[in-house]
Design a protein around this motif. Sequence first.
Motif, mmCIF file in Angstrom:
data_model
loop_
_atom_site.group_PDB
_atom_site.id
_atom_site.type_symbol
_atom_site.label_atom_id
_atom_site.label_comp_id
_atom_site.label_asym_id
_atom_site.label_seq_id
_atom_site.Cartn_x
_atom_site.Cartn_y
_atom_site.Cartn_z
ATOM 1 N N ILE A 10 0.840 -1.203 0.000
ATOM 2 C CA ILE A 10 0.000 0.000 0.000
ATOM 3 C C ILE A 10 0.870 1.246 0.000
ATOM 4 C CG2 ILE A 10 -1.633 1.346 1.380
ATOM 5 C CD1 ILE A 10 -2.885 -1.329 2.252
ATOM 6 N N CYS A 11 1.923 1.231 0.813
ATOM 7 C CA CYS A 11 2.866 2.349 0.832
ATOM 8 C C CYS A 11 3.494 2.532 -0.549
ATOM 9 C CB CYS A 11 3.933 2.093 1.894
ATOM 10 S SG CYS A 11 5.262 3.336 1.931
ATOM 11 N N GLN A 12 3.884 1.433 -1.160
ATOM 12 C CA GLN A 12 4.474 1.480 -2.505
ATOM 13 C C GLN A 12 3.465 2.016 -3.511
ATOM 14 O OE1 GLN A 12 7.331 -1.638 -3.682
ATOM 15 N NE2 GLN A 12 5.861 -2.218 -5.253
ATOM 16 N N ALA A 13 2.211 1.592 -3.370
ATOM 17 C CA ALA A 13 1.155 2.053 -4.272
ATOM 18 C C ALA A 13 0.973 3.564 -4.183
ATOM 19 C CB ALA A 13 -0.154 1.345 -3.949
ATOM 20 N N ALA A 14 1.006 4.093 -2.952
ATOM 21 C CA ALA A 14 0.839 5.538 -2.777
ATOM 22 C C ALA A 14 1.973 6.303 -3.450
ATOM 23 C CB ALA A 14 0.783 5.872 -1.281
ATOM 24 N N GLY A 15 3.189 5.754 -3.380
ATOM 25 C CA GLY A 15 4.329 6.437 -3.976
ATOM 26 C C GLY A 15 4.384 6.350 -5.485
ATOM 27 N N LEU A 16 3.859 5.261 -6.030
ATOM 28 C CA LEU A 16 3.946 5.032 -7.478
ATOM 29 C C LEU A 16 2.673 5.398 -8.230
ATOM 30 C CD1 LEU A 16 5.802 1.579 -7.470
ATOM 31 C CD2 LEU A 16 6.768 3.842 -7.953
ATOM 32 N N GLY A 17 1.641 5.788 -7.490
ATOM 33 C CA GLY A 17 0.395 6.158 -8.149
ATOM 34 C C GLY A 17 -0.473 4.984 -8.535
ATOM 35 N N TRP A 18 -0.216 3.824 -7.922
ATOM 36 C CA TRP A 18 -1.053 2.660 -8.182
ATOM 37 C C TRP A 18 -2.439 2.851 -7.589
ATOM 38 C CZ3 TRP A 18 2.367 -2.103 -6.471
ATOM 39 C CH2 TRP A 18 3.481 -2.197 -7.310
ATOM 40 N N GLN A 19 -3.421 2.224 -8.223
ATOM 41 C CA GLN A 19 -4.761 2.154 -7.653
ATOM 42 C C GLN A 19 -4.898 0.870 -6.828
ATOM 43 O OE1 GLN A 19 -8.218 3.738 -10.042
ATOM 44 N NE2 GLN A 19 -6.880 3.115 -11.712
ATOM 45 N N VAL A 20 -5.578 0.979 -5.702
ATOM 46 C CA VAL A 20 -5.748 -0.162 -4.794
ATOM 47 C C VAL A 20 -7.235 -0.443 -4.627
ATOM 48 C CG1 VAL A 20 -5.221 -1.113 -2.517
ATOM 49 C CG2 VAL A 20 -3.655 0.527 -3.576
ATOM 50 N N PHE A 21 -7.596 -1.713 -4.682
ATOM 51 C CA PHE A 21 -8.980 -2.137 -4.457
ATOM 52 C C PHE A 21 -9.025 -2.958 -3.176
ATOM 53 C CE2 PHE A 21 -13.144 -3.709 -4.994
ATOM 54 C CZ PHE A 21 -13.772 -2.953 -5.980
ATOM 55 N N PHE A 22 -9.958 -2.621 -2.283
ATOM 56 C CA PHE A 22 -10.139 -3.312 -1.016
ATOM 57 C C PHE A 22 -11.424 -4.144 -1.085
ATOM 58 C CE2 PHE A 22 -7.554 0.353 -0.215
ATOM 59 C CZ PHE A 22 -6.759 0.085 0.906
ATOM 60 N N PHE A 23 -11.299 -5.465 -0.984
ATOM 61 C CA PHE A 23 -12.465 -6.334 -1.081
ATOM 62 C C PHE A 23 -12.446 -7.373 0.029
ATOM 63 C CE2 PHE A 23 -14.040 -10.460 -3.052
ATOM 64 C CZ PHE A 23 -15.361 -10.252 -2.658
ATOM 65 N N GLY A 24 -13.567 -7.442 0.759
ATOM 66 C CA GLY A 24 -13.716 -8.481 1.773
ATOM 67 C C GLY A 24 -14.126 -7.917 3.117
ATOM 68 N N GLY A 25 -14.259 -8.822 4.084
ATOM 69 C CA GLY A 25 -14.627 -8.418 5.431
ATOM 70 C C GLY A 25 -16.110 -8.152 5.573
ATOM 71 N N ALA A 26 -16.502 -7.836 6.800
ATOM 72 C CA ALA A 26 -17.894 -7.503 7.099
ATOM 73 C C ALA A 26 -18.228 -6.129 6.536
ATOM 74 C CB ALA A 26 -18.117 -7.536 8.613
ATOM 75 N N PRO A 27 -19.521 -5.848 6.350
ATOM 76 C CA PRO A 27 -19.903 -4.534 5.824
ATOM 77 C C PRO A 27 -19.286 -3.397 6.631
ATOM 78 C CG PRO A 27 -21.796 -6.000 5.788
ATOM 79 C CD PRO A 27 -20.702 -6.750 6.496
ATOM 80 N N GLY A 28 -18.673 -2.472 5.943
ATOM 81 C CA GLY A 28 -18.082 -1.292 6.568
ATOM 82 C C GLY A 28 -16.626 -1.437 6.967
ATOM 83 N N VAL A 29 -16.144 -2.658 7.100
ATOM 84 C CA VAL A 29 -14.785 -2.861 7.606
ATOM 85 C C VAL A 29 -13.732 -2.492 6.563
ATOM 86 C CG1 VAL A 29 -13.138 -4.567 8.463
ATOM 87 C CG2 VAL A 29 -15.494 -4.596 9.275
ATOM 88 N N ALA A 30 -13.883 -2.980 5.338
ATOM 89 C CA ALA A 30 -12.922 -2.640 4.294
ATOM 90 C C ALA A 30 -12.917 -1.136 4.022
ATOM 91 C CB ALA A 30 -13.239 -3.412 3.010
#
Length: 245
Positions: free
Chosen positions: A99-119
């Motif tokens: 995630i840190c690398q993504a922020a520095g390189l401009g990558w897009q991140v998708f968060f999928f999973g967990g209970a409603p609201g957690v991700a």
Amino acid sequence: MPLVSVPDRQRHKVFQLPVDLCADYPTWLGDRMSQGQGAHVITINAEMAMQAEQDPELGRAIREADLVIPDGAGVVWYLRLRGRKVRRSPGIELAADLICQAAGLGWQVFFFGGAPGVAAAAAQVWQQQYPTLKVAGVQHGFLSDDERSQLLRDLETKQPQLILVGLGVPRQEFWIREHRHLSPQSIWMGIGGSFDVWSGQKQRAPRLLQQLNLEWTWRLIQEPWRWRRMLALPRFAWRAVTDWS
């Protein structure tokens, strides 16, 4: 631009399952991305290794993954018994590094999973820490048919560089294996309950337990229902000292 020079990845075996040792996993994955290749990342521990012996599909998913990192103390111990220099690499920490690398390189991140609201809460925490982080989407793991269809469309359309899937073992591994074709140049990683920790729903083990490779005891305290699954640990230990094939 020249490709980033990365440390060699060495592939070893725990029973008949691969485990990859590398001095810098995020850089290794970043190098794959720079070459237009994606990756399925699996984090393996003793419990998962024993589960794979009973579930051929899980074993196949692990063997087909591009990167299998030694998440559990049992796996580290197994390899050290056989003279391998290895340190434990918790999946939650690799995911955080990515995630840190993504922020520095401009990558897009998708968060999928967990209970409603957690991700969503986890994604918000990371955006507060890294304001430049690009969140391609967030979706909980309890999907209706319409939500499931929309999720797959989003992944195919947006092609996020990093897709974090928190559905638990082995469901997340099977889900990634089935849907990876939607965004083949992405890094897909199953992260178990990391969303719960990042969102503050659960606490990670104190640093001392982490350093002593006893993080599993903390999880057992927080989730006593896991005791049946923990019975795999002594079976793994017995196999580790008796099976030298």
